[in-house]
Enzyme design. Structure first.
Site, PDB file in Angstrom:
ATOM      1  N   CYS A 393      42.206  42.469  35.074  1.00  0.00           N
ATOM      2  CA  CYS A 393      41.397  42.288  33.867  1.00  0.00           C
ATOM      3  C   CYS A 393      42.231  41.689  32.726  1.00  0.00           C
ATOM      4  O   CYS A 393      42.476  40.490  32.724  1.00  0.00           O
ATOM      5  CB  CYS A 393      40.713  43.594  33.484  1.00  0.00           C
ATOM      6  SG  CYS A 393      39.208  43.312  32.524  1.00  0.00           S
ATOM      7  N   HIS A 535      37.937  44.776  38.128  1.00  0.00           N
ATOM      8  CA  HIS A 535      38.870  45.885  38.382  1.00  0.00           C
ATOM      9  C   HIS A 535      38.821  46.272  39.863  1.00  0.00           C
ATOM     10  O   HIS A 535      38.068  47.185  40.234  1.00  0.00           O
ATOM     11  CB  HIS A 535      38.494  47.097  37.524  1.00  0.00           C
ATOM     12  CG  HIS A 535      38.802  46.912  36.082  1.00  0.00           C
ATOM     13  ND1 HIS A 535      40.031  47.198  35.538  1.00  0.00           N
ATOM     14  CD2 HIS A 535      38.048  46.439  35.064  1.00  0.00           C
ATOM     15  CE1 HIS A 535      40.016  46.931  34.247  1.00  0.00           C
ATOM     16  NE2 HIS A 535      38.828  46.457  33.925  1.00  0.00           N
ATOM     17  N   GLU A 537      40.753  47.958  41.565  1.00  0.00           N
ATOM     18  CA  GLU A 537      41.217  49.331  41.819  1.00  0.00           C
ATOM     19  C   GLU A 537      40.056  50.315  41.946  1.00  0.00           C
ATOM     20  O   GLU A 537      40.196  51.376  42.570  1.00  0.00           O
ATOM     21  CB  GLU A 537      42.198  49.783  40.723  1.00  0.00           C
ATOM     22  CG  GLU A 537      41.614  50.041  39.332  1.00  0.00           C
ATOM     23  CD  GLU A 537      41.523  48.815  38.443  1.00  0.00           C
ATOM     24  OE1 GLU A 537      41.545  47.687  38.986  1.00  0.00           O
ATOM     25  OE2 GLU A 537      41.413  48.967  37.206  1.00  0.00           O
TER      26      GLU A 537
END
Ligand code: GLN
Length: 563
Positions: A393, A535, A537
């Site tokens: 990001c 994102h 993750e």
């Protein structure tokens, strides 16, 4: 509900103190029930008045975990999704703020038909309906609800009350679990059960009796203390689960299973197992990989907050840490993460060249001006010294700025988040965001949640996503991926051609081609230099590691070998 299928509920409540791993305990309970052949959804109740977690500072309250729907939630939702390996929905997260907002809106719309609106029964009924709705929307067999806070808190009383009423109406379908803590005071050296006894008494005063006690402590519970808790708390001895501290959270379900937790849960809910074999086999394999690796992969995580203590950071960047761990285990390495405070590079108290000690450099998401120049120095160092770089990001936006400054020669390149009047707004606010900002609408207004992204063939991103072990990608659809977002700014369309001409590749774009989702350098120029506007993750899971994290770590290992 249909009435044909009887839905089951488990409420997990904390006793004695917070921070003893109630989220991991709830996640593990969910996993154990899945392993017995049931479909499970997990619900987090946050008793605070914020409508969602998006307006809270992550260094104080932990990471903001974004769901596919775009709802900004508590970090525990991330644990739930990782353990269950399934997406959760907006109905699986609730706060007092949401509940009160609904009740007040109903009141304004005369939906209470002239009645005096009160905490009991109107707020508790709204909560009970939300529990039921989350069960319905999930389509699962069992809903596990974690009630935030500790028994005795003023804030979570309404939620416990709603659970009590649900139990009253469906006594065979509801179970209560108390996650408690047994201290071992240093001067006494003996494990004490009294605080847990008092927590149960407090819960009893609400009309709730726990069916199971998870006894968290530094060491395993001995037979004497199990017996004592059983008798004083009116819980069968085998339902007192010993839950000592362990090094890997992924071992918690395995430890619970050693205490026969799965069977006990099913018995309490009047269910019988649906599987013949050990349903935890795959999980056990993953969990043991966390202990298998001895050789390290050293990753520097560079950011601005990193002067606030490791303890705070491990919560603020929980999903990033877990994503790195999960992929490190997949590539057979032991992850060694080092927090590097970018402000030290700015002040000169640390040389950016210290980064050469690492196998990879990661810049996570973030906001604002602080520490940015230091991060830009780190990105330049990673690019010029061919150290694998992964930007998430803000980490992608800053990589574009660094490229514009040092390769395109646009010295003033920056983001309008920092300087709204810059001559080179490489990163600019998205048009619809300008309106929100002007109107002071900050809550839940970012570009949030899952959006599709088209990945360009013959790129690092494409290769990563084509990895056969990758999450939810099929041979046919691997070009189109879905990732979760949380941002207001984007790569300014006016600079795309210039950046591309200078060698930066936008390997992921929104299907309409307007938003740049992935930026990278070709493999022949750099072993791994890649940033994502989304994102990744948030979708990394133990049983489905994220392909980009795995590709980053593979590159990092390659560099180690080459050194
Ligand atoms: N501050 C940047 C934006 O709003 C990046 C956000 C993030 O890293 N999550 O676009």
């Amino acid at each position: 509900m249909s009435g044909v299928k009887r839905h089951k509920y488990i409420f997990v409540i904390g006793g004695v103190m917070s921070g003893v791993g109630k989220g991991i305990a709830s996640s593990s309970i969910g996993l154990l029930l899945q392993a017995k052949g049931f479909s499970v959804n997990l619900v987090k109740v946050d008793p605070y008045l914020n409508v969602d977690a998006g307006t809270m500072n992550p260094t104080e309250h932990g990471e903001v975990f974004v769901l596919n729907s775009g709802l900004e939630t508590d970090q525990d939702m991330g644990n739930y999704e990782r353990f269950l390996n399934r997406d959760l929905s907006s109905e699986d997260y609730m706060t007092s703020g949401q509940v009160y907002l609904t009740v007040l809106k109903k009141e304004r719309a005369l939906e209470y038909k002239g009645k005096c609106v009160e905490a009991i029964p109107h707020v508790t009924e709204e909560i009970r309906h939300r529990f039921i709705r989350s069960a319905e929307v999930s389509g699962s067999d069992i809903t596990v609800v974690e009630i935030g806070g500790t028994v005795g808190d003023y804030q979570n009383m309404m939620f416990i009350e709603a659970a009590r009423i649900l139990n009253l109406k469906n006594p065979d379908d509801v179970a209560f679990i108390l996650v408690s803590y047994l201290p071992v005071p240093g001067n006494i050296g003996e494990m004490k059960t009294k605080p847990t006894q008092n927590a149960v008494r407090q819960l009893n005063s609400y009309g709730v009796q726990p069916d199971i006690i998870i006894a968290r402590s530094a060491t395993p519970l001995d037979a004497k203390r199990k017996e004592k808790l059983s008798i004083s708390c009116s819980v069968p001895e085998e339902n007192v689960i010993s839950a000592p501290d362990i090094s890997s959270i992924y071992d918690v379900p395995i430890n619970f299973e050693k205490e026969k937790m799965g069977e006990i849960l099913l018995k309490t809910l009047r269910l019988t197992t649906r599987v013949k074999k050990d349903g935890l086999t795959t999980w056990k394999k993953f969990a043991s990989s966390a202990h298998g690796a001895t050789e390290e992969v050293k990753i520097a995580v560079v950011g601005k907050y990193f002067d606030s203590g490791d303890f705070v950071l491990s919560d603020a960047y929980l999903s990033v840490i877990e994503a790195l761990k999960i992929s490190a285990y997949k590539v057979g390495r032991k992850p060694k993460l080092t927090w590097v405070n970018s402000k030290e590079f700015e002040k000169g108290t640390k040389e950016v060249s210290m980064l050469k000690e690492f196998d990879g450099i990661l810049v996570p998401g973030g906001f604002g001006e602080s520490g940015i120049e230091g991060i830009l120095l780190a990105i330049r160092f990673a690019r010029e010294n061919k150290i694998p770089y992964f930007g998430l990001c803000y980490g992608m936006q800053l990589a574009c700025i660094e490229y514009a400054r040092n390769v395109l020669g646009l010295a003033e390149a920056t983001t309008t988040e920092i300087d709204s009047k810059t001559t080179h707004p490489i990163i600019d606010i998205m048009p619809e965001q300008k309106k929100h900002m002007a109107e002071g609408k900050f809550g839940a207004t970012m570009r949030l949640g899952a959006y599709p992204c088209e990945v360009k063939p013959n790129t690092t991103a494409f290769d990563a996503y084509s990895d056969p072990g990758s999450y939810k990608l099929t041979a046919k659809s691997y070009k189109l991926i879905s990732e979760r977002h949380r941002h207001r700014y984007e790569v300014n369309p006016e600079y795309i051609t210039q950046l591309e001409k200078a060698g930066l590749v936008f390997s992921g774009k929104s299907p309409d081609g307007v938003l740049m989702e992935i930026a990278e350098l070709p493999k022949k120029v750099h072993p791994f230099f890649l940033g994502t506007q989304f994102h990744p993750e948030l979708q990394a899971r133990p049983l489905a590691p994220h392909p980009l994290f795995t590709a980053f770590l593979r590159a990092a290992i390659g560099q180690t070998k080459g050194k």
